[in-house]
Design an enzyme around this catalytic site. Structure first.
Site, PDB file in Angstrom:
ATOM      1  CE  LYS A   4      -4.436  -1.443   1.780  1.00  0.00           C
ATOM      2  NZ  LYS A   4      -5.515  -1.152   2.738  1.00  0.00           N
TER       3      LYS A   4
ATOM      4  CE  LYS B 110      -8.808 -10.482  -3.061  1.00  0.00           C
ATOM      5  NZ  LYS B 110      -8.411 -10.353  -1.658  1.00  0.00           N
TER       6      LYS B 110
ATOM      7  CE  LYS C 209     -11.329  -0.110  -2.421  1.00  0.00           C
ATOM      8  NZ  LYS C 209     -11.273  -1.056  -1.309  1.00  0.00           N
TER       9      LYS C 209
END
Ligand code: TRP
Length: 350
Positions: free
Chosen positions: A118, A211, A214
Site C-alpha cells: 500500500k 483478484k 474495486k
C-alpha cells in the site's frame, strides 16, 4: 478463562462493493449470525489512512459508509440481533490503539506485507496511519474481546499480529491482570481467523489470475453490488474465456483460471459444488453456461441491489441504525476500556 464466542469483522468504506466482497466476506458474515454474537463494523478510520483522493474526501466517505451499511443489511445482516456500526462513533478504537501502539514493536509492523504494497515505492510519503493500520485493526477486534474474525486470505498476517499484540499485552501486564481479578492472567483472547476458502475467492472477469478489485481501471472486470440486470448480463457476456468447451471434471479447471473463476462464481451463488456445476455444464460451450450464470447472478444480486437502493435513498434511517449499533458497541467497549485502564495503571473516575 473461557471467553464468550464473539465474531468481529470490518469492511472499509472505500467505494464500489463488488461480487468479491459479497461472496468473500458478506455471505459469511450473514451465515455466522446463526451461531455467534456478531459485530460488523464499517471501518471509516481505516479508510482515511490512504491519501484523500483514494477514498474520495468527506462526502464520499459518508456516502460509502452508508452504502456498506446498506449492503450488510440488504444481504441479510440483522442489525437488531447483532451489531452494525461505524468505527469512528466508538472512541475506544482509537484509545485502545494507542495502548497497543506501545505494546506492538516496530519490527513486527515492518514485516507487514500489505504495508509494503500500500505504501508503494514512496514510503517517505505514506501516512503514519497506514503503517499503524494493523494496530488499529487489533484494537477493533480486542476492544470487544472477539474470539473469531472472518477475513480473507490477505488479512491473515494482520490477524497474526493481533494475536501477538494480545499475547504480549497479557504477558507485559500479567501481574496486574491477575491483581484485577483475572486469575489466569489472560485479559485479551487470542482471536482466531475464520479464513474464507479459495472457493469464494472471486477473480477479475478480465483476467482470471487477478483478484476482483474495486481499484481495477476496467469496470468490466467486476460486478458491482449496485449493477442492474442489464449491466450484469453485459459484463458476464464480455467476460474473458478460452476456446475450449467447459471440462467435465474439476481437475480440468486447474490450468484455466477464467473458466475456473466463472464456474466458482456460479457454484458459490447457487450454493453447490464446482463439480455439480460441471455435471450440468461440462462439455458445453461457454455461451450457454454464461446465460445460466447471468440468470443466477441476477436472481441473487437484484434483490440486494434493490434493497440497497431503497436504504441509500433514506440516509436518516441508515444513520439511525449506525447510531443504535454504536451505542450497543460502546457499552461493550467502555467495559473493556475501564478494565484495560485499571490493568495499565491509568487513573479514572470510579
Ligand atoms: N483490514 C481489513 C480489510 O481491509 C478491514 C478491517 C479493519 C478488519 N479492522 C478489522 C477486518 C477488524 C477484520 C477485523 O479487509
Amino acid at each position: 478463562m473461557a471467553f464468550v464466542e464473539r465474531v468481529f469483522s470490518g469492511v472499509q468504506p472505500t467505494g464500489n462493493l463488488h461480487l468479491g466482497n459479497y461472496l468473500g466476506a458478506i455471505v459469511n458474515f450473514v451465515k455466522l449470525q446463526e451461531t455467534h454474537n456478531c459485530i460488523y463494523c464499517v471501518v471509516d478510520m481505516h479508510a482515511i489512512t490512504m491519501p484523500t483522493d483514494v477514498w474520495g474526501g468527506p462526502a464520499e466517505l459518508a456516502r460509502n459508509t452508508r452504502e456498506v451499511t446498506a449492503a450488510f443489511i440488504a444481504a441479510g445482516i440483522d442489525p437488531k440481533k447483532h451489531i452494525v456500526f461505524n468505527q469512528s462513533q466508538v472512541s475506544g478504537h482509537a484509545e485502545l490503539a494507542w495502548i497497543f501502539n506501545c505494546v506492538a514493536r516496530m519490527g513486527w509492523l515492518n514485516r507487514m506485507t500489505q504495508f509494503k504494497e500500500k505504501a508503494g515505492k514512496d514510503r517517505e510519503n505514506a501516512s503514519v496511519g497506514i503503517f499503524d493500520y494493523p494496530v488499529l485493526m487489533a484494537a477493533d477486534i480486542l476492544l470487544y474481546r472477539a474470539t473469531h474474525v472472518p477475513v480473507g486470505d490477505d488479512q491473515k498476517q494482520h490477524l497474526e499480529l493481533s494475536r501477538d499484540i494480545a499475547q504480549k499485552f497479557n504477558n507485559d501486564f500479567g501481574d496486574s491482570i491477575r491483581n484485577n481479578g483475572f486469575n489466569d492472567g489472560l485479559y485479551f483472547p487470542l482471536p482466531e481467523p475464520l479464513i474464507t476458502g479459495p472457493a469464494t475467492r472471486v477473480m477479475s472477469l478480465r483476467d482470471g489470475t487477478k483478484k476482483m478489485s474495486k481499484s481495477d481501471a476496467s469496470d468490466n472486470s467486476r460486478i458491482n453490488l449496485t449493477d442492474d440486470a442489464d449491466t450484469i448480463a453485459q459484463k458476464i457476456r464480455k467476460a474473458k474465456t478460452d476456446p475450449e468447451p467447459l471440462p467435465t471434471e474439476e481437475k480440468g479447471l486447474e490450468p484455466r483460471p477464467e473458466a475456473d473463476n466463472l464456474v466458482g462464481i456460479y457454484a458459490a451463488l447457487a450454493g453447490v459444488s464446482k463439480q455439480a456445476v460441471l455435471k450440468d455444464f461440462g462439455g458445453g460451450q461457454f455461451s450457454s453456461f454464461k446465460n445460466a450464470l447471468v440468470d443466477v447472478c441476477v436472481a441473487k444480486l437484484s434483490p440486494i441491489a434493490a434493497e440497497m437502493k431503497k436504504l441509500v435513498a433514506d440516509p436518516g434511517h441508515v444513520d439511525a441504525i449506525l447510531v443504535d449499533g454504536a451505542n450497543r458497541a460502546r457499552a461493550i467497549a467502555d467495559e473493556t476500556m475501564r478494565r484495560t485502564k485499571d490493568i495499565v495503571g491509568f487513573i479514572r473516575q470510579a
